[in-house]
Design a protein around this motif. Structure first.
Motif, PDB file in Angstrom:
ATOM      1  N   LEU A 186       0.846  -1.195   0.000  1.00 50.16           N
ATOM      2  CA  LEU A 186       0.000   0.000   0.000  1.00 50.16           C
ATOM      3  C   LEU A 186       0.879   1.242   0.000  1.00 50.16           C
ATOM      4  O   LEU A 186       1.954   1.257   0.602  1.00 50.16           O
ATOM      5  CB  LEU A 186      -0.912  -0.006   1.232  1.00 50.16           C
ATOM      6  CG  LEU A 186      -1.846  -1.206   1.365  1.00 50.16           C
ATOM      7  CD1 LEU A 186      -2.640  -1.126   2.655  1.00 50.16           C
ATOM      8  CD2 LEU A 186      -2.777  -1.305   0.171  1.00 50.16           C
ATOM      9  N   GLU A 187       0.398   2.289  -0.642  1.00 49.03           N
ATOM     10  CA  GLU A 187       1.170   3.519  -0.756  1.00 49.03           C
ATOM     11  C   GLU A 187       0.320   4.714  -0.358  1.00 49.03           C
ATOM     12  O   GLU A 187      -0.909   4.693  -0.460  1.00 49.03           O
ATOM     13  CB  GLU A 187       1.686   3.695  -2.187  1.00 49.03           C
ATOM     14  CG  GLU A 187       2.616   2.579  -2.647  1.00 49.03           C
ATOM     15  CD  GLU A 187       3.099   2.778  -4.079  1.00 49.03           C
ATOM     16  OE1 GLU A 187       2.519   3.646  -4.777  1.00 49.03           O
ATOM     17  OE2 GLU A 187       4.030   2.065  -4.488  1.00 49.03           O
ATOM     18  N   GLY A 188       0.996   5.766   0.097  1.00 50.96           N
ATOM     19  CA  GLY A 188       0.323   7.011   0.413  1.00 50.96           C
ATOM     20  C   GLY A 188      -0.764   6.849   1.459  1.00 50.96           C
ATOM     21  O   GLY A 188      -0.627   6.080   2.418  1.00 50.96           O
ATOM     22  N   PRO A 189      -1.893   7.533   1.282  1.00 53.09           N
ATOM     23  CA  PRO A 189      -2.977   7.467   2.266  1.00 53.09           C
ATOM     24  C   PRO A 189      -3.554   6.065   2.442  1.00 53.09           C
ATOM     25  O   PRO A 189      -4.171   5.786   3.472  1.00 53.09           O
ATOM     26  CB  PRO A 189      -4.027   8.433   1.688  1.00 53.09           C
ATOM     27  CG  PRO A 189      -3.262   9.353   0.801  1.00 53.09           C
ATOM     28  CD  PRO A 189      -2.153   8.525   0.229  1.00 53.09           C
ATOM     29  N   ALA A 190      -3.371   5.180   1.447  1.00 50.92           N
ATOM     30  CA  ALA A 190      -3.905   3.823   1.564  1.00 50.92           C
ATOM     31  C   ALA A 190      -3.246   3.046   2.698  1.00 50.92           C
ATOM     32  O   ALA A 190      -3.756   2.007   3.116  1.00 50.92           O
ATOM     33  CB  ALA A 190      -3.716   3.072   0.250  1.00 50.92           C
ATOM     34  N   ARG A 191      -2.107   3.537   3.201  1.00 51.57           N
ATOM     35  CA  ARG A 191      -1.438   2.859   4.323  1.00 51.57           C
ATOM     36  C   ARG A 191      -2.157   3.082   5.651  1.00 51.57           C
ATOM     37  O   ARG A 191      -1.853   2.417   6.636  1.00 51.57           O
ATOM     38  CB  ARG A 191       0.006   3.352   4.435  1.00 51.57           C
ATOM     39  CG  ARG A 191       0.880   2.969   3.246  1.00 51.57           C
ATOM     40  CD  ARG A 191       2.260   3.590   3.379  1.00 51.57           C
ATOM     41  NE  ARG A 191       2.195   5.040   3.357  1.00 51.57           N
ATOM     42  CZ  ARG A 191       3.170   5.851   3.761  1.00 51.57           C
ATOM     43  NH1 ARG A 191       4.290   5.331   4.247  1.00 51.57           N
ATOM     44  NH2 ARG A 191       3.040   7.153   3.687  1.00 51.57           N
ATOM     45  N   PHE A 192      -3.112   4.012   5.684  1.00 47.77           N
ATOM     46  CA  PHE A 192      -3.923   4.250   6.882  1.00 47.77           C
ATOM     47  C   PHE A 192      -5.201   3.433   6.751  1.00 47.77           C
ATOM     48  O   PHE A 192      -6.013   3.660   5.849  1.00 47.77           O
ATOM     49  CB  PHE A 192      -4.255   5.741   7.016  1.00 47.77           C
ATOM     50  CG  PHE A 192      -3.060   6.597   7.320  1.00 47.77           C
ATOM     51  CD1 PHE A 192      -2.748   6.940   8.628  1.00 47.77           C
ATOM     52  CD2 PHE A 192      -2.239   7.050   6.303  1.00 47.77           C
ATOM     53  CE1 PHE A 192      -1.652   7.732   8.901  1.00 47.77           C
ATOM     54  CE2 PHE A 192      -1.133   7.849   6.566  1.00 47.77           C
ATOM     55  CZ  PHE A 192      -0.833   8.186   7.881  1.00 47.77           C
ATOM     56  N   ILE A 193      -5.392   2.473   7.650  1.00 50.41           N
ATOM     57  CA  ILE A 193      -6.469   1.497   7.509  1.00 50.41           C
ATOM     58  C   ILE A 193      -7.402   1.584   8.724  1.00 50.41           C
ATOM     59  O   ILE A 193      -6.970   1.331   9.857  1.00 50.41           O
ATOM     60  CB  ILE A 193      -5.899   0.077   7.401  1.00 50.41           C
ATOM     61  CG1 ILE A 193      -4.925  -0.006   6.218  1.00 50.41           C
ATOM     62  CG2 ILE A 193      -7.020  -0.944   7.260  1.00 50.41           C
ATOM     63  CD1 ILE A 193      -4.122  -1.273   6.173  1.00 50.41           C
ATOM     64  N   LYS A 200     -14.634   4.299  21.042  1.00 45.30           N
ATOM     65  CA  LYS A 200     -13.277   3.941  20.623  1.00 45.30           C
ATOM     66  C   LYS A 200     -13.164   3.995  19.106  1.00 45.30           C
ATOM     67  O   LYS A 200     -14.111   3.667  18.386  1.00 45.30           O
ATOM     68  CB  LYS A 200     -12.908   2.525  21.106  1.00 45.30           C
ATOM     69  CG  LYS A 200     -12.856   2.349  22.609  1.00 45.30           C
ATOM     70  CD  LYS A 200     -12.327   0.996  23.003  1.00 45.30           C
ATOM     71  CE  LYS A 200     -13.297  -0.137  22.663  1.00 45.30           C
ATOM     72  NZ  LYS A 200     -14.513  -0.092  23.479  1.00 45.30           N
ATOM     73  N   ILE A 201     -11.983   4.371  18.644  1.00 47.66           N
ATOM     74  CA  ILE A 201     -11.656   4.351  17.216  1.00 47.66           C
ATOM     75  C   ILE A 201     -10.271   3.741  17.081  1.00 47.66           C
ATOM     76  O   ILE A 201      -9.305   4.233  17.686  1.00 47.66           O
ATOM     77  CB  ILE A 201     -11.650   5.764  16.594  1.00 47.66           C
ATOM     78  CG1 ILE A 201     -13.000   6.457  16.784  1.00 47.66           C
ATOM     79  CG2 ILE A 201     -11.294   5.691  15.111  1.00 47.66           C
ATOM     80  CD1 ILE A 201     -12.978   7.928  16.401  1.00 47.66           C
ATOM     81  N   LEU A 202     -10.156   2.659  16.300  1.00 54.96           N
ATOM     82  CA  LEU A 202      -8.867   2.011  16.087  1.00 54.96           C
ATOM     83  C   LEU A 202      -8.496   2.106  14.610  1.00 54.96           C
ATOM     84  O   LEU A 202      -9.268   1.706  13.738  1.00 54.96           O
ATOM     85  CB  LEU A 202      -8.910   0.543  16.516  1.00 54.96           C
ATOM     86  CG  LEU A 202      -7.600  -0.243  16.343  1.00 54.96           C
ATOM     87  CD1 LEU A 202      -6.486   0.337  17.209  1.00 54.96           C
ATOM     88  CD2 LEU A 202      -7.804  -1.720  16.678  1.00 54.96           C
ATOM     89  N   THR A 203      -7.318   2.649  14.351  1.00 56.23           N
ATOM     90  CA  THR A 203      -6.770   2.780  13.010  1.00 56.23           C
ATOM     91  C   THR A 203      -5.368   2.215  13.012  1.00 56.23           C
ATOM     92  O   THR A 203      -4.663   2.289  14.037  1.00 56.23           O
ATOM     93  CB  THR A 203      -6.717   4.266  12.579  1.00 56.23           C
ATOM     94  OG1 THR A 203      -8.010   4.841  12.728  1.00 56.23           O
ATOM     95  CG2 THR A 203      -6.258   4.413  11.143  1.00 56.23           C
ATOM     96  N   CYS A 204      -4.916   1.637  11.904  1.00 54.52           N
ATOM     97  CA  CYS A 204      -3.519   1.214  11.824  1.00 54.52           C
ATOM     98  C   CYS A 204      -2.852   1.877  10.625  1.00 54.52           C
ATOM     99  O   CYS A 204      -3.504   2.248   9.643  1.00 54.52           O
ATOM    100  CB  CYS A 204      -3.372  -0.307  11.780  1.00 54.52           C
ATOM    101  SG  CYS A 204      -3.733  -1.075  10.196  1.00 54.52           S
ATOM    102  N   PHE A 205      -1.545   2.026  10.745  1.00 48.37           N
ATOM    103  CA  PHE A 205      -0.724   2.632   9.706  1.00 48.37           C
ATOM    104  C   PHE A 205       0.425   1.686   9.404  1.00 48.37           C
ATOM    105  O   PHE A 205       1.081   1.176  10.321  1.00 48.37           O
ATOM    106  CB  PHE A 205      -0.185   3.988  10.186  1.00 48.37           C
ATOM    107  CG  PHE A 205       0.930   4.548   9.344  1.00 48.37           C
ATOM    108  CD1 PHE A 205       0.686   5.023   8.070  1.00 48.37           C
ATOM    109  CD2 PHE A 205       2.240   4.582   9.825  1.00 48.37           C
ATOM    110  CE1 PHE A 205       1.723   5.528   7.292  1.00 48.37           C
ATOM    111  CE2 PHE A 205       3.270   5.079   9.057  1.00 48.37           C
ATOM    112  CZ  PHE A 205       3.012   5.557   7.783  1.00 48.37           C
ATOM    113  N   LEU A 206       0.677   1.406   8.129  1.00 49.23           N
ATOM    114  CA  LEU A 206       1.712   0.467   7.722  1.00 49.23           C
ATOM    115  C   LEU A 206       2.941   1.217   7.217  1.00 49.23           C
ATOM    116  O   LEU A 206       2.831   2.118   6.390  1.00 49.23           O
ATOM    117  CB  LEU A 206       1.195  -0.465   6.626  1.00 49.23           C
ATOM    118  CG  LEU A 206      -0.069  -1.266   6.946  1.00 49.23           C
ATOM    119  CD1 LEU A 206      -0.423  -2.165   5.772  1.00 49.23           C
ATOM    120  CD2 LEU A 206       0.112  -2.081   8.220  1.00 49.23           C
ATOM    121  N   GLU A 207       4.100   0.790   7.700  1.00 53.38           N
ATOM    122  CA  GLU A 207       5.383   1.367   7.295  1.00 53.38           C
ATOM    123  C   GLU A 207       6.261   0.235   6.761  1.00 53.38           C
ATOM    124  O   GLU A 207       6.657  -0.657   7.515  1.00 53.38           O
ATOM    125  CB  GLU A 207       6.057   2.052   8.493  1.00 53.38           C
ATOM    126  CG  GLU A 207       7.368   2.720   8.191  1.00 53.38           C
ATOM    127  CD  GLU A 207       7.983   3.350   9.423  1.00 53.38           C
ATOM    128  OE1 GLU A 207       9.033   3.986   9.290  1.00 53.38           O
ATOM    129  OE2 GLU A 207       7.427   3.196  10.539  1.00 53.38           O
TER     130      GLU A 207
END
Length: 242
Positions: free
Chosen positions: A155-162, A170-177
């Motif tokens: 995933l690239e750019g904003p798509a890395r925020f899931i 509660k709000i759970l988000t993940c970010f891929l690096e």
């Protein structure tokens, strides 16, 4: 960045059931996934590697298997014990890499579901686990694993925020690096408090696994391998001991 175990103990473990959403719907998806993988009813031994709160362990027990459910997160194992009822499930707190010490007989089924295989620290560790699984299975036994393809599905750019899960509290988000051999998963939890939203952040590594490589490792150890699409964008690999 913390270890996988610390990450689950600190953040994901207490949230896991909430992340899955409706519990019975999640369990029904797990039953369907086992059926799609070719796991039929039986009365032998099944091993669930990183069993969590029993999403797959309970359906395996419902199908007649005696189940050894292994995980390192105590809170998830406690949930599993509460939901297992009278089913023959032995919940064990240990590393999935040492599962054979908890197997009284050769297992007919070994499952490693839900992106768990990528939790191992390296491809060498994955090779070691595959060798142990291949050696442990009873003749005709089946191994099923599902995981995300972090090699081709970059995933690239904003798509890395899931977005993972949310409700009014509660709000759970993940970010891929992405790195060369690993992907770092940053889990970001916002929790509503009297003073406003509070944020908790924790990150842990996953190894990037090529499904073709995993299938080849299983094939080299004498297993008959089928690679196919799994649920929710994961890859499913089914390997049977001939």
């Amino acid at each position: 960045m913390t270890s996988v175990q610390n990450h689950y103990d600190r953040l994901l473990g207490p949230l896991y059931g909430w992340m899955l959403g409706d519990g019975e719907k999640a369990r029904e998806r797990a039953r369907q996934e086992l059926h799609d993988a070719g796991i039929s009813a039986g009365d032998g031994l099944a091993v669930d590697l990183c069993a969590g709160n029993g999403l797959h362990a309970v359906p395996l027990a419902e199908s007649g298997y005696a189940v050894v459910a292994i995980d390192t997160c105590q809170s998830l194992l406690d949930e599993l014990r509460e939901s297992s009822g009278t089913f023959a499930i032995t919940a064990v707190r240990d590393s999935l890499e040492t599962f054979r010490r908890h197997c009284p007989t050769a297992p007919d089924v070994v499952v490693c579901m839900g992106d768990t295989l990528t939790h191992l620290p390296s491809r060498e560790a994955v090779q070691g686990l595959i060798s142990e699984v291949a050696a442990s299975l009873a003749p005709g036994g089946i191994f099923v694993t599902t995981f995300r393809d972090y090699v081709r599905g970059v995933l690239e750019g904003p798509a890395r925020f899931i977005p993972v899960q949310s409700d009014e509290e509660k709000i759970l988000t993940c970010f891929l690096e992405y790195g060369r051999d690993r992907v770092i998963v940053h889990d970001i939890l916002h929790t509503r408090a009297l003073s406003g939203w509070e944020m908790t952040v924790s990150a842990y590594p996953k190894v990037r696994l090529d499904p073709e490589w995993v299938g080849a490792q299983l094939g080299q150890r004498g297993l008959q391998v089928c690679t196919e699409p799994g649920q929710r964008g994961m890859v499913r690999i089914v390997a049977r001991k001939i």
